[in-house]
Design an enzyme around this catalytic site. Structure first.
Site, short mmCIF file in Angstrom:
data_model
loop_
_atom_site.label_atom_id
_atom_site.label_comp_id
_atom_site.label_asym_id
_atom_site.label_seq_id
_atom_site.Cartn_x
_atom_site.Cartn_y
_atom_site.Cartn_z
N ASP A 64 3.84 -5.21 -0.01
CA ASP A 64 3.32 -5.42 1.35
C ASP A 64 2.80 -6.83 1.56
OD1 ASP A 64 1.30 -4.55 -0.51
OD2 ASP A 64 -0.10 -4.34 1.14
N ASP A 95 -1.07 -11.93 -9.04
CA ASP A 95 -1.45 -11.96 -7.63
C ASP A 95 -2.65 -12.87 -7.41
OD1 ASP A 95 -1.28 -11.31 -4.98
OD2 ASP A 95 -2.25 -9.37 -5.16
N GLU A 151 -1.22 -2.93 -1.10
CA GLU A 151 -2.20 -3.74 -1.83
C GLU A 151 -3.19 -4.41 -0.88
OE1 GLU A 151 -4.36 -6.84 -3.69
OE2 GLU A 151 -2.88 -7.25 -2.15
N GLU A 152 -2.69 -4.75 0.31
CA GLU A 152 -3.54 -5.51 1.24
C GLU A 152 -4.56 -4.63 1.95
OE1 GLU A 152 -3.53 -8.60 1.13
OE2 GLU A 152 -1.53 -9.28 0.54
N HIS A 157 -1.77 -15.69 2.90
CA HIS A 157 -2.45 -15.31 4.14
C HIS A 157 -2.59 -16.47 5.13
CE1 HIS A 157 -4.51 -11.53 2.25
NE2 HIS A 157 -3.40 -11.84 1.63
N HIS A 175 3.11 -6.62 -5.59
CA HIS A 175 3.06 -5.74 -4.42
C HIS A 175 4.07 -6.13 -3.34
CE1 HIS A 175 0.57 -8.42 -1.81
NE2 HIS A 175 -0.03 -8.76 -2.92
N ASP A 230 2.65 -14.58 -1.68
CA ASP A 230 1.88 -13.34 -1.81
C ASP A 230 2.68 -12.16 -1.31
OD1 ASP A 230 -0.12 -11.50 -2.15
OD2 ASP A 230 -1.24 -12.09 -0.38
ZN LIG Z 1 -1.39 -10.37 -2.96
#
Ligand SMILES: [Zn+2]
Length: 408
Positions: free
Chosen positions: A96, A189, A162-163, A384, A94, A128
């Site tokens: 984003d 992921d 995705e987030e 994150h 992904h 990520d």
């Molecule tokens: Zn991710």
């Protein structure tokens, strides 16, 4: 083609991979829900990099979204044809990212200024999901450089959103009916440090917004109002306690083995210390073992809110921000699971372990429609967090695994 030749080529491309990932980190791609402008700028850069690799076909499947300046959320698919075009390996990453959070906590470098240090690349979106974007496209570069036509077609998808629920990302792509039941699907992921962990199932997810409404007043005369902040905190704490006590089942198949209930985001309230807040808004992120019924969990949460309303006179609204019921796990005997196990054992020399995680990846949407999908990559799990990084070694090593996966 020997293991050794593929390994050498992956090692030789380390600098190029580092450069590609650094370029991607420089461009934020944050969804509108988190105050961002979407993924269009990053997608442009991605297409540029893809263009230098030499895919057989590159397609765009934009999803319309009026909330972002470009009015679209990009989804890109790049194909590298194999001997047998009917058989396909999909690698889905992904575009984003999540916002950087408190900037002062970024002590190694600023979130969008990639920095290479101790064989790591630091920056938001490095692990990520930049690492997997780069590893998957360089797997194709390795195949090309070595003149290998793989057994099956390699299809890379780079999706948006995705987030925040994937409506404009993988769900949009699945609706195009490009992906078939017998395709092999990897969603890189999630994973483990040594690359042994293959995720085939996940927990249900429940995101809640809790709004407590009281009455604002001057802090020197609190009896004239109703302090929503205090009631909100009291409710949040007792909710936390109730959920952990009642839903405490453990399933060792998962990591972590229990359901998780975390109070996370908190909205700003009043502008001065001497004002009693009339409103309090906080959020809870719940990841719940599939054994539990989300309807029942929600009923308990609302019942407790009702008790606090009665006791305090405040109003407590529990709003569902996101809810996803865990789909049926991917069969541990599915071809993608056994193929990946075989490659991990051969290439990594570690024993693969199949299991479940807290979840919330693109793989869930495939499982929902009965298409087997695995989540796998090699990561330190810094996603994150401030000072998020990707190991350069993992870029090369994961690319190698994808090369073999296209050939087994
Ligand atoms: Zn991710």
């Amino acid at each position: 083609m020997s293991l050794q030749q593929i390994n050498s080529e992956a090692e030789r491309l380390r600098n190029e991979m580092t450069h590609a990932l650094s370029e991607l980190i420089r461009i934020p791609a944050i969804g509108p829900e988190n105050g961002g402008e979407g993924e269009s700028e990053k997608a442009k850069k991605l297409r540029q990099i893809l263009g230098t690799i030499g895919f057989d076909k590159i397609e765009s499947y934009d999803a319309e979204d009026k909330r972002v300046p470009s009015k679209k959320r990009p989804n890109i698919v790049a194909y590298y044809y194999g001997e047998n075009k009917a058989e396909r390996l999909w690698i889905i990453s992904h575009l984003d990212i999540v916002p950087p959070g408190e900037e002062t906590l970024w002590t190694v470098t600023k979130p969008y200024e990639p920095k290479v240090k101790d064989d790591r690349i630091y920056g938001r979106g490095s692990e990520d999901n930049g690492q997997s974007m780069v590893a998957s496209m360089f797997a194709v570069k390795i195949l090309k450089n070595l003149g290998i036509k793989p057994k099956r077609t390699v299809a890379l998808a780079f999706v948006s959103d995705e987030e925040h629920g994937s409506e404009y990302g993988i769900q949009h792509l699945i609706a195009q009916k490009l992906i078939r039941k017998d395709d092999l699907i990897v969603v890189p992921d999630g994973g483990s440090e040594d690359g042994s962990f293959i995720e085939i199932s996940e927990k249900s997810a429940l995101w809640l917004k809790i709004r407590t409404i009281g009455a604002q007043t001057h802090a020197s005369r609190p009896h004239k109002g109703l302090n929503a902040h205090r009631i909100g905190m009291e409710y949040a704490l007792s909710l936390d306690k109730m959920l952990h006590e009642k839903y405490r089942l453990k399933d060792e198949y998962f990591d972590p083995p229990e359901s998780t209930f975390e109070p996370t985001m908190k909205e700003k309230n009043v502008d001065a210390i001497n004002i009693v807040p009339g409103e309090d808004v906080s959020y809870v992120d719940c990841r719940i073992l599939p054994n539990y019924d989300l309807g029942e969990v929600l009923k308990d949460i609302r019942e407790l809110a009702g008790n606090y309303e009665k006791r305090t006179g405040a109003k407590i609204n529990v709003e569902i921000v996101q809810k996803s019921v865990a789909p049926k796990p991917t069969d541990a005997e599915a071809r993608i699971v056994t193929a990946l196990e075989e490659v991990i054992e051969n290439v990594r020399k570690v024993k693969p372990k199949v299991g479940g995680i807290g979840g919330g990846t693109c793989a869930a949407f495939f499982r929902k429609i009965n298409i087997p999908a695995v989540v796998w990559c090699t990561i330190d799990e810094t996603a994150h967090q401030p000072n998020e990084y990707s190991k350069i070694k993992n870029l090369a090593d994961d690319a190698e695994v994808y090369v073999h996966l296209a050939m087994v």
